[in-house]
Design an enzyme around this catalytic site. Structure first.
Site, short mmCIF file in Angstrom:
data_model
loop_
_atom_site.label_atom_id
_atom_site.label_comp_id
_atom_site.label_asym_id
_atom_site.label_seq_id
_atom_site.Cartn_x
_atom_site.Cartn_y
_atom_site.Cartn_z
N ASP A 191 12.62 -2.29 4.54
CA ASP A 191 11.56 -2.74 3.63
C ASP A 191 11.78 -2.25 2.20
O ASP A 191 11.62 -3.02 1.25
CB ASP A 191 10.19 -2.25 4.12
CG ASP A 191 9.77 -2.89 5.43
OD1 ASP A 191 10.35 -3.92 5.81
OD2 ASP A 191 8.86 -2.33 6.08
N ASP A 241 8.02 5.50 9.20
CA ASP A 241 8.23 4.20 9.85
C ASP A 241 9.70 3.80 9.71
O ASP A 241 10.19 3.62 8.60
CB ASP A 241 7.34 3.15 9.17
CG ASP A 241 7.47 1.77 9.79
OD1 ASP A 241 8.22 1.61 10.78
OD2 ASP A 241 6.80 0.84 9.28
N HIS A 295 2.33 2.57 8.86
CA HIS A 295 3.25 1.55 9.35
C HIS A 295 3.25 0.36 8.40
O HIS A 295 2.31 0.15 7.63
CB HIS A 295 2.85 1.11 10.76
CG HIS A 295 2.91 2.23 11.74
ND1 HIS A 295 4.09 2.70 12.27
CD2 HIS A 295 1.94 3.00 12.28
CE1 HIS A 295 3.85 3.70 13.08
NE2 HIS A 295 2.53 3.92 13.10
N CYS A 296 4.30 -0.43 8.47
CA CYS A 296 4.48 -1.61 7.65
C CYS A 296 3.21 -2.46 7.67
O CYS A 296 2.64 -2.65 8.74
CB CYS A 296 5.67 -2.40 8.19
SG CYS A 296 6.05 -3.87 7.25
N PRO A 297 2.76 -2.90 6.54
CA PRO A 297 3.34 -2.86 5.20
C PRO A 297 2.78 -1.74 4.32
O PRO A 297 3.02 -1.74 3.12
CB PRO A 297 2.97 -4.22 4.63
CG PRO A 297 1.58 -4.43 5.16
CD PRO A 297 1.63 -3.85 6.57
#
Length: 78
Positions: free
Chosen positions: A48, A42, A15-17
């Protein structure tokens, strides 16, 4: 788009980042003009990777989604 790829990164389940951070590390190991394919799961990675490529100066050659998998093909800036 059928693009020759020099390296591939599977960021599935991250998941981010983390997908961006791992892509940044993978791109650092490539020469200018080489191509990295990133696979992520994600949904936020779409936004992103678009922003990352634009801000850093890499070219996002391809962005696609299918069955919860997101694939990005990025050419490292020269």
């Amino acid at each position: 788009m059928s693009q020759s790829v020099d390296a591939e990164l599977d960021a599935s389940g991250l998941h981010c980042p983390l997908p961006i951070l791992k892509a940044k590390r993978a791109l650092a190991s490539l020469a200018g003009g080489q191509v990295l394919r990133v696979i992520a799961t994600d949904p936020g990675s779409v936004r992103d990777f678009e922003a990352f490529s634009r801000q850093v100066g890499h070219t996002l050659l391809e962005s696609s989604a299918s069955d919860g998998r997101y694939v990005f093909v990025i050419r490292k800036r020269a």
